[in-house]
Design an enzyme around this catalytic site. Sequence first.
Site, PDB file in Angstrom:
ATOM      1  N   GLY A  49       0.787  -0.959  -0.079  1.00 35.70           N
ATOM      2  CA  GLY A  49       0.189   0.048  -0.239  1.00 35.70           C
ATOM      3  C   GLY A  49       0.978   1.286  -0.127  1.00 35.70           C
ATOM      4  CB  CYS A  50       0.241   4.702   1.377  1.00 39.54           C
ATOM      5  SG  CYS A  50       1.185   6.082   1.534  1.00 39.54           S
ATOM      6  CG  PHE A  51       6.000   4.976  -0.611  1.00 40.57           C
ATOM      7  CD1 PHE A  51       5.219   6.297  -0.092  1.00 40.57           C
ATOM      8  CD2 PHE A  51       6.786   4.945  -1.819  1.00 40.57           C
ATOM      9  CE1 PHE A  51       5.294   7.306  -0.611  1.00 40.57           C
ATOM     10  CE2 PHE A  51       6.575   6.198  -2.327  1.00 40.57           C
ATOM     11  CZ  PHE A  51       5.954   7.300  -1.974  1.00 40.57           C
TER      12      PHE A  51
END
Length: 221
Positions: A49-51
């Site tokens: 997902g979002c880093f």
Amino acid sequence: MKHGGVFLSIMMITSSVAGCSSKNQDEYMRGYETFTNESKLDTAIFAAGCFWCVEAIFSELKGVISVVSGYSGGHVKNPSYKEVCTGLTGHAEVCQIIYNTEVITFDELLEVFFLTHDPTSLNKQGNDVGTQYRSAIFYHNNEQYHAAMEYIEMLDSDKHFERPIVTTLEPFTEFYKAEVHHQDYYVLNTNAPYCIYVISPKLRKFKNAFKDKIKTSLPLN
């Protein structure tokens, strides 16, 4: 494998504890003393997902020296965040994790990886949707590939999740470091809405589940 920038990170850590008492300094540095031996370092690259979330979690683990946000798995060289967000470059938001194999193993990193995001959600984590948010492991060698495959088979066999795991295992080819404002995002933007409502709750759950793997906080003077 050579890891540029590792020794600069070590120097920064050493400098930050210079004013601590000898007892506190020894406690904080325990586990870091072997980092100067590159033969004990290895690299893992995870997409979950979002880093920003991935970086915030793995930075807290004992034995992890460096977590850098970036992009892997695409076909465009030196992509920008804006380009990756279109989903057309093929890249995933990833974190490059450099760790000390004498303090934490790849299997332990896998445990944290699979239990801190939803590996059964295809190209989606929460409200983040697109192939750039896919669950993926970019393996560097056969050992990492087989370790990840066996871990997935174990979780699926035990029906740990209600649905089958869709995490992809992709051979590592290139890692492109993300723009400066994406690095250390949670630390530098703790009061931002995304950090408050998405990252902070996930970080609390992670810390409760992996108390024995969390780094000792730096004592304040």
